[in-house]
Design a protein around this motif. Structure first.
Motif, mmCIF file in Angstrom:
data_model
loop_
_atom_site.group_PDB
_atom_site.id
_atom_site.type_symbol
_atom_site.label_atom_id
_atom_site.label_comp_id
_atom_site.label_asym_id
_atom_site.label_seq_id
_atom_site.Cartn_x
_atom_site.Cartn_y
_atom_site.Cartn_z
ATOM 1 N N SER A 122 -71.006 46.099 -35.739
ATOM 2 C CA SER A 122 -70.697 47.525 -35.609
ATOM 3 C C SER A 122 -70.313 47.868 -34.177
ATOM 4 O O SER A 122 -69.411 48.680 -33.937
ATOM 5 C CB SER A 122 -71.885 48.367 -36.070
ATOM 6 O OG SER A 122 -72.981 48.229 -35.190
ATOM 7 N N ILE A 123 -70.967 47.217 -33.215
ATOM 8 C CA ILE A 123 -70.598 47.444 -31.812
ATOM 9 C C ILE A 123 -69.188 46.917 -31.559
ATOM 10 O O ILE A 123 -68.360 47.568 -30.916
ATOM 11 C CB ILE A 123 -71.622 46.789 -30.870
ATOM 12 C CG1 ILE A 123 -72.993 47.479 -31.010
ATOM 13 C CG2 ILE A 123 -71.151 46.833 -29.426
ATOM 14 C CD1 ILE A 123 -74.113 46.756 -30.295
ATOM 15 N N GLU A 162 -72.044 52.759 -39.736
ATOM 16 C CA GLU A 162 -71.862 52.116 -38.442
ATOM 17 C C GLU A 162 -70.867 50.967 -38.450
ATOM 18 O O GLU A 162 -70.439 50.517 -37.395
ATOM 19 C CB GLU A 162 -73.215 51.601 -37.933
ATOM 20 C CG GLU A 162 -74.237 52.690 -37.690
ATOM 21 C CD GLU A 162 -73.818 53.647 -36.582
ATOM 22 O OE1 GLU A 162 -73.093 53.219 -35.659
ATOM 23 O OE2 GLU A 162 -74.201 54.815 -36.645
ATOM 24 N N LEU A 163 -70.526 50.455 -39.652
ATOM 25 C CA LEU A 163 -69.600 49.328 -39.677
ATOM 26 C C LEU A 163 -68.339 49.653 -40.457
ATOM 27 O O LEU A 163 -67.245 49.714 -39.883
ATOM 28 C CB LEU A 163 -70.286 48.091 -40.269
ATOM 29 C CG LEU A 163 -69.412 46.832 -40.365
ATOM 30 C CD1 LEU A 163 -68.823 46.468 -39.010
ATOM 31 C CD2 LEU A 163 -70.217 45.665 -40.918
ATOM 32 N N LEU A 164 -68.439 49.901 -41.771
ATOM 33 C CA LEU A 164 -67.236 50.090 -42.578
ATOM 34 C C LEU A 164 -66.411 51.280 -42.102
ATOM 35 O O LEU A 164 -65.172 51.218 -42.079
ATOM 36 C CB LEU A 164 -67.618 50.273 -44.052
ATOM 37 C CG LEU A 164 -68.210 49.040 -44.751
ATOM 38 C CD1 LEU A 164 -68.530 49.363 -46.202
ATOM 39 C CD2 LEU A 164 -67.256 47.853 -44.668
ATOM 40 N N ASP A 165 -67.077 52.377 -41.735
ATOM 41 C CA ASP A 165 -66.332 53.557 -41.299
ATOM 42 C C ASP A 165 -65.615 53.329 -39.971
ATOM 43 O O ASP A 165 -64.707 54.098 -39.615
ATOM 44 C CB ASP A 165 -67.276 54.761 -41.167
ATOM 45 C CG ASP A 165 -67.682 55.315 -42.526
ATOM 46 O OD1 ASP A 165 -67.150 54.822 -43.539
ATOM 47 O OD2 ASP A 165 -68.546 56.210 -42.574
ATOM 48 N N ARG A 166 -65.997 52.305 -39.228
ATOM 49 C CA ARG A 166 -65.369 52.039 -37.937
ATOM 50 C C ARG A 166 -64.273 50.979 -38.028
ATOM 51 O O ARG A 166 -63.544 50.769 -37.070
ATOM 52 C CB ARG A 166 -66.429 51.589 -36.923
ATOM 53 C CG ARG A 166 -67.486 52.646 -36.645
ATOM 54 C CD ARG A 166 -68.495 52.159 -35.634
ATOM 55 N NE ARG A 166 -69.561 53.132 -35.439
ATOM 56 C CZ ARG A 166 -69.461 54.194 -34.624
ATOM 57 N NH1 ARG A 166 -68.345 54.386 -33.931
ATOM 58 N NH2 ARG A 166 -70.461 55.034 -34.500
ATOM 59 N N LEU A 167 -64.215 50.293 -39.171
ATOM 60 C CA LEU A 167 -63.181 49.270 -39.328
ATOM 61 C C LEU A 167 -61.862 49.905 -39.741
ATOM 62 O O LEU A 167 -61.836 51.004 -40.321
ATOM 63 C CB LEU A 167 -63.606 48.258 -40.400
ATOM 64 C CG LEU A 167 -64.779 47.336 -40.069
ATOM 65 C CD1 LEU A 167 -65.139 46.516 -41.299
ATOM 66 C CD2 LEU A 167 -64.431 46.421 -38.908
ATOM 67 N N ALA A 216 -57.711 49.259 -44.077
ATOM 68 C CA ALA A 216 -57.297 48.125 -44.915
ATOM 69 C C ALA A 216 -58.356 47.029 -44.917
ATOM 70 O O ALA A 216 -58.629 46.403 -45.952
ATOM 71 C CB ALA A 216 -55.960 47.573 -44.425
ATOM 72 N N GLU A 217 -58.996 46.812 -43.771
ATOM 73 C CA GLU A 217 -60.012 45.768 -43.684
ATOM 74 C C GLU A 217 -61.263 46.174 -44.450
ATOM 75 O O GLU A 217 -61.856 45.352 -45.175
ATOM 76 C CB GLU A 217 -60.345 45.486 -42.222
ATOM 77 C CG GLU A 217 -61.202 44.251 -42.015
ATOM 78 C CD GLU A 217 -61.253 43.823 -40.559
ATOM 79 O OE1 GLU A 217 -62.268 43.212 -40.185
ATOM 80 O OE2 GLU A 217 -60.300 44.099 -39.814
ATOM 81 N N ALA A 218 -61.679 47.427 -44.310
ATOM 82 C CA ALA A 218 -62.857 47.908 -45.035
ATOM 83 C C ALA A 218 -62.618 47.859 -46.540
ATOM 84 O O ALA A 218 -63.508 47.472 -47.317
ATOM 85 C CB ALA A 218 -63.197 49.328 -44.601
ATOM 86 N N LYS A 219 -61.409 48.227 -46.953
ATOM 87 C CA LYS A 219 -61.070 48.176 -48.379
ATOM 88 C C LYS A 219 -61.124 46.744 -48.893
ATOM 89 O O LYS A 219 -61.666 46.481 -49.973
ATOM 90 C CB LYS A 219 -59.677 48.772 -48.578
ATOM 91 C CG LYS A 219 -59.125 48.635 -49.983
ATOM 92 C CD LYS A 219 -57.717 49.214 -50.057
ATOM 93 C CE LYS A 219 -57.068 48.928 -51.393
ATOM 94 N NZ LYS A 219 -55.678 49.456 -51.460
ATOM 95 N N PHE A 220 -60.587 45.805 -48.145
ATOM 96 C CA PHE A 220 -60.594 44.405 -48.565
ATOM 97 C C PHE A 220 -62.027 43.913 -48.743
ATOM 98 O O PHE A 220 -62.357 43.254 -49.732
ATOM 99 C CB PHE A 220 -59.863 43.545 -47.537
ATOM 100 C CG PHE A 220 -59.769 42.091 -47.924
ATOM 101 C CD1 PHE A 220 -58.718 41.634 -48.704
ATOM 102 C CD2 PHE A 220 -60.735 41.179 -47.507
ATOM 103 C CE1 PHE A 220 -58.638 40.294 -49.075
ATOM 104 C CE2 PHE A 220 -60.662 39.845 -47.867
ATOM 105 C CZ PHE A 220 -59.601 39.400 -48.652
#
Length: 762
Positions: free
Chosen positions: A240-241, A268-273, A276-280
């Motif tokens: 997340s950092i 902290e992680l998916l919302d910051r990616l 397209a990467e979070a969806k994958f």
């Protein structure tokens, strides 16, 4: 079969998923727990357990141990497919076989549908473990993925055979249902838990640094405190950092609680990616294993292989499954968190993703994976069609438990829509001693209209039902003859049901006294069965022809047919399958006639081992085997054995009286048994079917109450039957009873653990 799942069929006589046996490589950035590894390397106990919740680095610890220990490691990564005792044992045997070749008889015992797990498969694999020429460590990773209590029982039994210097190491999220307290008392156990796997601040700094994150001393201390040294939590914080969080402050209250972790993953992680990467990540979480083509199909995307390789390079909780960089899976915790988020945010997509994965697996000849994805997608008709085509191959591969688990997905209404599955379910219930349940399943199919085409091309389910009804012979011989003839009139020429339909008709003719017709049908069974690969029907037909010849006094022909039946039984490895009892007893009858009494006793002992598997579900077979056993024992002067067997055989005839000539034969034998001298003879062979069913369990670690639970009988019943076994075998304890049973051939020789290891208490 896609080469992502290579099969070593040249080395073992069964299919296996080779990737599950690959020892995982230690990855850059993982932290070796040096003190724990030193304890594991120094341990001399046969069992090591590593038990901790997800994300504590259990697999990583074991991989580091494998690198530090001079012994070879045999590795099995367990999953839901191992919820079948045969598959579970196969994976264990294949893993050991990669380190040190196992004898062919051990591997052969694990192939095909026949055999008792307790009297044959477990002790053979155990014997192979005990005979290893050099110490090894067998790792069973993710044991929590195996829910079948029978598999855990199998594992517990194998520990009795572990030789000095070798170990079985278990990794699990929860303490397994093994006799750990008993093993602690024996000094057999080394235990590693979550407290041993937590990272201190120095170790946390190493992990974060390898992930490309550097924190100040106070921030590092605070993050380690908040995550309680949980390795996965520390790594999620690092990701997340890296994805843009200003600090690890969001980790407040962060531990191995799913609710907090899922929330942290999302905020902290998916919302910051990148979107397209979070969806994958979310969409591919429905896939148990991933390759570029499968991800492309499920997501209706392109370039997935490149994205997977990038995630792997970035250490994004992605585990490579081969050395080609083609197949991957998510770390179990991370995959579950991603699935939780997908089901929370876009639940409507889950069936579609699974459905597209199913279609890709069908196109790429991965039918078992297609069944699992199809079930998750709710594609009931597609799954039913796949099962119809796959049930017989999997059954003949010995994987009945797997198929039965899949069939349990279908309720009664669905079984009526897909009656082929109801017939298969009925068939399995006949084979496992549940004749009443078999009738209920068959009733669901009777008269039903299939919602999908039948795999053999039959126009209706009627001939399938007729074949099984004839085989079960619940309505008598005349009806079985009519059912068989109706089935043969309706089945397509290449239907796999034709050999058994011919066999049924041949047996019916024989029991009605039409010997010439019986011989014709049984000879046709041999011809058709050989062409179709239906070995079971062929050897039963050979044995029936042998017994008909013996009845006519044509002992030369009887010997030829009995030898043909026995040779085929041995060739296909079905010597411990219920129907092979007729081949064994035909062999015994010929041997008695020829004066080869040692050979006769061996064949009779093999027949007796199978008696617990015979009941009124297949009355013609059960009664015929019982009567032939009675004749053989009378000829050998074993009056006690003849009396016990005939009594049990007559009990089956009371339930199924319309058995043609078999009923007359039983009446004639009753007079002969009554006239036989006293109770002289082989007391060991006078064990009842219930006592024979219990006998293999006496050679396990299980106590009497535990055995009762497995056999669905009370502890008192177990004790009563055990006492009867001791008396008949001339023994005073479990260990002596097993020794005696091995001596007389009721248990396979030399494949049981030292009597000192057997549980003595009830």
């Amino acid at each position: 079969m896609d080469d992502a799942f290579p099969m070593t069929t040249a080395e073992v006589p069964f299919d296996l998923m080779e990737v599950k046996l690959e020892q995982p490589a230690t990855r850059p950035g993982t932290v070796a727990k040096a003190d724990v590894i030193a304890r594991l390397c120094a341990a001399t106990v046969p069992c090591a357990t590593v038990v901790a919740p997800a994300g504590y680095g259990k697999t990583t610890l074991l991989a580091h141990w494998a690198e530090a220990d001079p012994r070879p490691f045999a590795w099995v990564a367990l999953d839901g497919r191992d919820d079948d005792a045969v598959v579970f044992l196969r994976d264990i045997a294949a893993a050991v076989h990669r380190v040190e070749p196992l004898p062919p008889d051990v591997l052969g015992a694990l192939s095909g549908p026949g055999g008792s797990t307790w009297s044959n498969r477990v002790p053979r694999v155990g014997r192979a473990l005990a005979a290893l020429e050099r110490p090894l460590v067998l790792v069973l990773d993710d044991l929590h993925a195996v829910a079948n209590p029978g598999c855990v029982d199998v594992l517990a039994a194998l520990f009795e055979y572990v030789p000095v210097g070798s170990q079985i190491a278990i990794a699990s999220r929860e303490e397994p249902a093994l006799p750990l307290a008993r093993w602690r008392a024996r000094g057999w156990l080394l235990e590693v838990g979550a407290a041993d796997l937590r990272l201190d601040e120095l170790e946390a700094e190493l992990l974060l640094g390898a992930a490309g994150v550097e924190l100040g001393a106070s921030e590092l201390s605070e993050l380690t405190r908040r995550t309680e040294g949980w390795p996965a939590g520390l790594y999620l914080a690092a990701l997340s950092i890296r994805a843009g969080a200003a600090s690890a402050a969001g980790a407040e209250g962060f531990g191995d609680d799913d609710r907090f972790v899922s929330e942290y993953l999302r905020l902290e992680l998916l919302d910051r990616l990148p979107a397209a990467e979070a969806k994958f990540l979310k969409y591919t979480s429905v896939l148990e294993r991933m390759c570029g083509g499968l991800c492309d199909a499920a997501l209706e995307a392109t370039l997935s292989a490149r994205r997977l390789a990038g995630l792997e390079r970035a250490n994004f909780f992605l585990v490579p499954l081969d050395r080609r960089g083609e197949w991957y899976r998510y770390h179990h915790l991370f995959g579950q968190l991603l699935r939780n988020e997908l089901e929370r945010s876009e639940p409507e997509l889950v069936p579609a993703l699974n459905g597209r994965a199913m279609a890709w697996c069908i196109a790429n000849e991965l039918p078992e994976e297609a069944i699992v994805y199809g079930h998750a997608a709710g594609e009931t008709s597609a799954v039913a069609g796949l099962l119809d085509a796959l049930v017989l191959p999997l059954y003949y591969d010995g994987r009945r438990e797997t198929v039965e688990e899949w069939l349990r997905w279908f309720d009664d209404d669905q079984l009526a829509r897909y009656p082929a599955l109801a017939v298969y379910q009925a068939w399995f219930r006949v084979l496992t001693g549940q004749p009443e349940e078999a009738e209920r399943s068959l009733a669901l199919a009777d008269g039903a209209t299939s919602a999908i085409p039948l795999s053999d091309g039959s126009a209706t389910i009627e001939p399938w039902v007729a074949v099984l009804r004839a085989h079960m012979m619940g309505d008598g011989v005349e009806q079985a003859l009519a059912d068989s003839s109706r089935a043969l009139d309706q089945l397509p020429p290449e239907s796999p049901w034709i050999p058994v339909a011919l066999l049924n008709r041949g047996v019916a003719h024989a029991l009605l006294g039409a010997t010439d017709r019986a011989k014709h049908e049984l000879a046709a069974t041999v011809e058709k069965g050989l062409a179709a690969g239906a070995a079971e029907d062929v050897f039963v037909a050979h044995a029936q022809l042998a017994l008909l010849a013996a009845k006519e006094g044509s002992w030369g022909e009887a010997g030829e047919r009995a030898r043909a039946a026995q040779a085929l039984v041995e060739e296909v490895g079905l010597g411990d399958y219920s129907t092979s009892a007729i081949a064994h007893v035909a062999t015994a009858r010929v041997a008695v006639h020829e004066g080869r009494h040692d050979d006769a006793h061996k064949a009779l002992a093999r027949t007796h081992r199978l008696r617990p598997m015979l009941d009124h579900g297949l009355p013609w077979l059960t009664v015929q085997v019982g009567l032939e056993l009675t004749r053989a024992h009378l000829a050998l002067g074993d009056a006690g054995a003849a009396r016990t067997i005939l009594t049990e055989t007559e009990e089956v005839l009371e339930l199924r009286p319309n058995m043609g000539s078999l009923a007359d034969d039983a009446r004639n034998l009753r007079d002969q048994v009554a006239a036989a001298a006293g109770s002289a003879g082989a007391w060991a062979m006078s064990l009842t079917g219930a006592e024979l069913r219990l006998l293999p369990y006496l050679a396990t670690h299980l106590t009497f109450p535990e055995i009762g639970g497995r056999l669905f009988i009370s502890r008192n019943t177990v004790k009563t039957e055990a006492v009867a076994i001791y008396r008949k075998l001339g023994a005073s304890s479990r260990s002596q009873a097993i020794e005696r049973a091995v001596e007389v051939g009721l248990l396979d020789s030399s494949i049981y653990p030292s009597p000192a290891n057997l549980t003595q208490e009830g």
